[in-house]
Scaffold this motif. Structure first.
Motif, PDB file in Angstrom:
ATOM      1  N   SER A 233       0.836  -1.201   0.000  1.00  0.00           N
ATOM      2  CA  SER A 233       0.000   0.000   0.000  1.00  0.00           C
ATOM      3  C   SER A 233       0.870   1.250   0.000  1.00  0.00           C
ATOM      4  N   PRO A 234       0.400   2.306  -0.629  1.00  0.00           N
ATOM      5  CA  PRO A 234       1.171   3.561  -0.639  1.00  0.00           C
ATOM      6  C   PRO A 234       1.391   4.070   0.780  1.00  0.00           C
TER       7      PRO A 234
ATOM      8  N   GLY B 132      -1.627  14.852   1.782  1.00  0.00           N
ATOM      9  CA  GLY B 132      -0.303  14.831   1.168  1.00  0.00           C
ATOM     10  C   GLY B 132       0.826  14.373   2.073  1.00  0.00           C
ATOM     11  N   ARG B 133       0.523  14.019   3.319  1.00  0.00           N
ATOM     12  CA  ARG B 133       1.577  13.528   4.208  1.00  0.00           C
ATOM     13  C   ARG B 133       2.194  12.267   3.639  1.00  0.00           C
ATOM     14  N   GLU B 134       3.485  12.103   3.861  1.00  0.00           N
ATOM     15  CA  GLU B 134       4.215  10.951   3.337  1.00  0.00           C
ATOM     16  C   GLU B 134       4.797  10.129   4.474  1.00  0.00           C
ATOM     17  N   TYR B 135       5.256   8.931   4.145  1.00  0.00           N
ATOM     18  CA  TYR B 135       5.907   8.007   5.077  1.00  0.00           C
ATOM     19  C   TYR B 135       4.975   7.585   6.225  1.00  0.00           C
ATOM     20  N   LEU B 136       3.705   7.375   5.894  1.00  0.00           N
ATOM     21  CA  LEU B 136       2.729   6.938   6.892  1.00  0.00           C
ATOM     22  C   LEU B 136       2.877   5.441   7.137  1.00  0.00           C
ATOM     23  N   LYS B 137       2.596   5.018   8.364  1.00  0.00           N
ATOM     24  CA  LYS B 137       2.659   3.596   8.710  1.00  0.00           C
ATOM     25  C   LYS B 137       1.455   2.847   8.171  1.00  0.00           C
ATOM     26  N   ARG B 138       0.278   3.492   8.187  1.00  0.00           N
ATOM     27  CA  ARG B 138      -0.958   2.828   7.754  1.00  0.00           C
ATOM     28  C   ARG B 138      -1.742   3.734   6.815  1.00  0.00           C
TER      29      ARG B 138
END
Length: 79
Positions: free
Chosen positions: A22-23, A30-36
């Motif tokens: 999953s991305p 637009g937040r990046e590097y999310l865990k879920r």
């Protein structure tokens, strides 16, 4: 599959292996590097990936409900 939905957004079906690939970015804020992230179907019919917080706001529910529904969807695909 869960039936949690609201404000026109609903959970989309996960394909096998999709939960692992999953991305890690939210299409809402637009937040990046999310865990879920959560795969949703927008009111327009487009498939979008939101972070759990944005998904909860978009669906009008609590983040815990989104996290539980996300985990249930992943477990359903794993079976």
């Amino acid at each position: 599959m869960t039936t949690l939905s609201g404000n026109g957004y609903r959970f989309a079906e996960l394909a096998r292996g999709e939960s692992l690939q999953s991305p890690d970015a939210c299409a809402c804020c637009g937040r990046e590097y999310l865990k879920r992230t959560v795969k949703l179907v927008a009111p327009s019919g487009a498939v979008v990936w939101f972070g759990t917080g944005c998904a909860a706001r978009a669906m009008g529910c609590k983040p815990l409900a989104v996290r539980k529904a996300r985990q249930a969807a992943i477990d359903a695909v794993a079976d």
